[in-house]
Write a protein that holds these residues in place. Structure first.
Motif, PDB file in Angstrom:
ATOM      1  N   PHE A 194     -44.183  -9.822  -1.122  1.00  0.00           N
ATOM      2  CA  PHE A 194     -43.409 -10.925  -1.677  1.00  0.00           C
ATOM      3  C   PHE A 194     -41.911 -10.726  -1.441  1.00  0.00           C
ATOM      4  O   PHE A 194     -41.179 -11.684  -1.175  1.00  0.00           O
ATOM      5  CB  PHE A 194     -43.710 -11.085  -3.163  1.00  0.00           C
ATOM      6  N   GLU A 195     -41.438  -9.491  -1.509  1.00  0.00           N
ATOM      7  CA  GLU A 195     -40.019  -9.226  -1.252  1.00  0.00           C
ATOM      8  C   GLU A 195     -39.671  -9.544   0.201  1.00  0.00           C
ATOM      9  O   GLU A 195     -38.588 -10.086   0.487  1.00  0.00           O
ATOM     10  CB  GLU A 195     -39.700  -7.766  -1.580  1.00  0.00           C
ATOM     11  N   ARG A 196     -40.587  -9.241   1.125  1.00  0.00           N
ATOM     12  CA  ARG A 196     -40.348  -9.571   2.532  1.00  0.00           C
ATOM     13  C   ARG A 196     -40.334 -11.085   2.743  1.00  0.00           C
ATOM     14  O   ARG A 196     -39.533 -11.603   3.524  1.00  0.00           O
ATOM     15  CB  ARG A 196     -41.411  -8.913   3.425  1.00  0.00           C
ATOM     16  N   LEU A 197     -41.226 -11.780   2.051  1.00  0.00           N
ATOM     17  CA  LEU A 197     -41.258 -13.239   2.153  1.00  0.00           C
ATOM     18  C   LEU A 197     -39.973 -13.858   1.605  1.00  0.00           C
ATOM     19  O   LEU A 197     -39.427 -14.800   2.189  1.00  0.00           O
ATOM     20  CB  LEU A 197     -42.470 -13.790   1.407  1.00  0.00           C
ATOM     21  N   ILE A 198     -39.483 -13.327   0.487  1.00  0.00           N
ATOM     22  CA  ILE A 198     -38.243 -13.843  -0.096  1.00  0.00           C
ATOM     23  C   ILE A 198     -37.078 -13.622   0.867  1.00  0.00           C
ATOM     24  O   ILE A 198     -36.252 -14.516   1.096  1.00  0.00           O
ATOM     25  CB  ILE A 198     -37.964 -13.171  -1.461  1.00  0.00           C
ATOM     26  N   ALA A 199     -36.998 -12.424   1.440  1.00  0.00           N
ATOM     27  CA  ALA A 199     -35.930 -12.128   2.401  1.00  0.00           C
ATOM     28  C   ALA A 199     -36.017 -13.049   3.620  1.00  0.00           C
ATOM     29  O   ALA A 199     -34.988 -13.559   4.110  1.00  0.00           O
ATOM     30  CB  ALA A 199     -36.013 -10.663   2.833  1.00  0.00           C
ATOM     31  N   PHE A 200     -37.227 -13.286   4.103  1.00  0.00           N
ATOM     32  CA  PHE A 200     -37.442 -14.175   5.245  1.00  0.00           C
ATOM     33  C   PHE A 200     -37.012 -15.597   4.898  1.00  0.00           C
ATOM     34  O   PHE A 200     -36.320 -16.264   5.690  1.00  0.00           O
ATOM     35  CB  PHE A 200     -38.922 -14.139   5.638  1.00  0.00           C
ATOM     36  N   GLY A 201     -37.398 -16.071   3.721  1.00  0.00           N
ATOM     37  CA  GLY A 201     -37.026 -17.420   3.305  1.00  0.00           C
ATOM     38  C   GLY A 201     -35.526 -17.596   3.177  1.00  0.00           C
ATOM     39  O   GLY A 201     -34.956 -18.617   3.609  1.00  0.00           O
ATOM     40  N   LYS A 202     -34.867 -16.598   2.600  1.00  0.00           N
ATOM     41  CA  LYS A 202     -33.414 -16.686   2.441  1.00  0.00           C
ATOM     42  C   LYS A 202     -32.699 -16.662   3.796  1.00  0.00           C
ATOM     43  O   LYS A 202     -31.736 -17.408   4.018  1.00  0.00           O
ATOM     44  CB  LYS A 202     -32.926 -15.531   1.563  1.00  0.00           C
ATOM     45  N   LYS A 203     -33.184 -15.818   4.687  1.00  0.00           N
ATOM     46  CA  LYS A 203     -32.552 -15.697   6.002  1.00  0.00           C
ATOM     47  C   LYS A 203     -32.588 -17.015   6.770  1.00  0.00           C
ATOM     48  O   LYS A 203     -31.609 -17.387   7.435  1.00  0.00           O
ATOM     49  CB  LYS A 203     -33.244 -14.595   6.805  1.00  0.00           C
ATOM     50  N   HIS A 204     -33.705 -17.731   6.659  1.00  0.00           N
ATOM     51  CA  HIS A 204     -33.892 -18.935   7.470  1.00  0.00           C
ATOM     52  C   HIS A 204     -33.827 -20.231   6.644  1.00  0.00           C
ATOM     53  O   HIS A 204     -34.090 -21.310   7.179  1.00  0.00           O
ATOM     54  CB  HIS A 204     -35.226 -18.851   8.217  1.00  0.00           C
ATOM     55  N   ASN A 205     -33.460 -20.113   5.379  1.00  0.00           N
ATOM     56  CA  ASN A 205     -33.364 -21.276   4.486  1.00  0.00           C
ATOM     57  C   ASN A 205     -34.677 -22.069   4.458  1.00  0.00           C
ATOM     58  O   ASN A 205     -34.710 -23.277   4.673  1.00  0.00           O
ATOM     59  CB  ASN A 205     -32.209 -22.189   4.894  1.00  0.00           C
ATOM     60  N   ILE A 206     -35.770 -21.339   4.200  1.00  0.00           N
ATOM     61  CA  ILE A 206     -37.112 -21.927   4.130  1.00  0.00           C
ATOM     62  C   ILE A 206     -37.640 -21.753   2.712  1.00  0.00           C
ATOM     63  O   ILE A 206     -37.614 -20.646   2.164  1.00  0.00           O
ATOM     64  CB  ILE A 206     -38.064 -21.228   5.126  1.00  0.00           C
ATOM     65  N   LEU A 207     -38.107 -22.838   2.107  1.00  0.00           N
ATOM     66  CA  LEU A 207     -38.703 -22.760   0.777  1.00  0.00           C
ATOM     67  C   LEU A 207     -40.086 -22.121   0.887  1.00  0.00           C
ATOM     68  O   LEU A 207     -40.959 -22.623   1.596  1.00  0.00           O
ATOM     69  CB  LEU A 207     -38.816 -24.157   0.164  1.00  0.00           C
TER      70      LEU A 207
END
Length: 382
Positions: free
Chosen positions: A188-201
């Motif tokens: 989940f932490e990797r998913l959050i980082a990925f979402g923030k990096k690419h501005n993806i909900l």
């Protein structure tokens, strides 16, 4: 005949809607079909839940239109549920929206955030509704692979190689449906980082956390999750209330407000009695899950026997309401295989391909079948 909307050209009737017609016809023809395909709990809700809806019928406001946001007491208990089981704090007035089942939430979220031509990351395999709703709102599905070799988790290196400039949403589902792989805080932490990096909900669809699972987890437990993630949850599997249609979406207030704009134009509030029943369910203690899971443990052990009789490999550590089984390599089509079993043995099992191309070579068994029926299925295979 008035022509249908072009958006219908992009989707087909839901697999179970079509297949269950065939199953019902076989039953009507006198065939003793054992349905191991659908995850609709056959166990009863708590007596307290049933009593709550019965008693609610006589409340003064029971039969009026209800708030689009649900009863404050319902939102309060949903917040308590997340605090007690996930240690996640939520403002029940602004960060929780009750839904008529989490399935409607998939449509509401998509309508709230997607424009024509926007792209959506969708797991393969995954819940088919993610893709069909994406197409209905005229966005574009961008499938990302989940495979056994990576324990059915995203390959972030491959995701980073994609053109993500038009991606607005990413659907994930842990515990994963259909494979039963559990999530982890690290994932989940990797998913959050990925979402923030690419501005993806990032949206985690989380209805199976408490079925045969000793480590329930929410994406909202990850640091900074509310900045970029929301979660869907449901009482359907957790409390045997699938037909009641009670779910929720949880996240920061601005996202919930956007979803409410859609929802408030789609329905006129959840029936009062159902909300009262849901409140009673959410107040149940942990013993509810203990008793229920003892039933599912026995069923799972039998289903694994059945799967092995069919020559399949099974992950004993999977969680949730299903058993995901790998077919022998000699079988090239999971759909043809389940059709053979249905027609010759009168047992209905779900083919893995309805969840995506990576589901080929797999089948899925539901645990919503009595021990007696599973034993009978084992005997039929011989």
């Amino acid at each position: 005949m008035i022509p249908t909307a072009k958006r219908l050209d992009s989707v087909e009737e839901y697999y179970f809607s079509k297949k269950l017609k065939e199953v019902r016809q076989l039953i009507a023809d006198g065939k003793p079909v054992i349905n191991m395909g659908v995850g609709s709990p056959d166990l009863l809700p708590s007596v307290k839940v049933i009593e709550s809806i019965k008693n609610a019928m006589y409340d003064e406001k029971a039969h009026e239109y209800q708030s689009y946001q649900g009863l404050p007491e319902l939102r309060f208990e949903m917040a308590n549920f997340y605090q007690n089981y996930f240690n996640v704090g939520l403002d029940f007035n602004s960060e929780i929206l009750p839904l008529m089942g989490s399935k409607e939430g998939i449509m509401h979220i998509s309508m709230a955030f997607l424009n024509k031509g926007d792209q959506v990351l969708i797991p393969n395999p995954g819940y088919p509704t993610y893709a069909s709703v994406t197409k209905l709102v005229q966005a574009k599905a961008m499938y990302y692979d989940l495979v056994d070799a990576t324990n059915w988790q995203p390959d972030f290196e491959k995701l980073e190689q994609l053109d993500l400039s038009k991606v607005k949403l990413m659907w994930v589902s842990y515990p994963h449906m259909p494979t039963g792989v559990n999530g982890s805080l690290e994932l989940f932490e990797r998913l959050i980082a990925f979402g923030k990096k690419h501005n993806i909900l990032i949206i985690n669809d989380n209805p199976y956390s408490f079925v045969l699972n000793e480590k329930p987890i929410s994406i909202l437990q990850a640091a900074g999750a509310k900045d970029i993630a929301i979660e869907l949850n449901s009482l359907s599997k957790t409390y045997n209330m699938s037909g009641w249609r009670v779910g929720m979406v949880l996240g920061k207030a601005s996202v919930i407000e956007a979803i409410l704009k859609v929802k408030s134009n789609m329905d006129s509030g959840m029936f009062y009695g159902i909300q009262k029943g849901a409140i009673a369910a959410l107040k149940l203690d942990k013993s509810w899950f203990t008793v229920q899971n003892k039933v599912y443990e026995k069923r799972k052990a039998l289903v694994i026997q059945l799967a092995k009789k069919l020559g399949c490999e099974v992950d004993n550590d999977s969680v949730g309401l299903f058993v995901w089984a790998k077919l022998p390599s000699t079988i090239k089509s999971s759909e043809k295989f389940i059709d053979t079993i249905l027609n010759e043995k009168h047992i209905f099992i779900t083919p893995g391909t309805i969840f995506g191309s990576n589901g080929e070579g797999y089948i899925r068994f539901s645990l919503c079948v009595t021990e007696e029926k599973i034993t009978e299925a084992i005997e039929r295979i011989g």
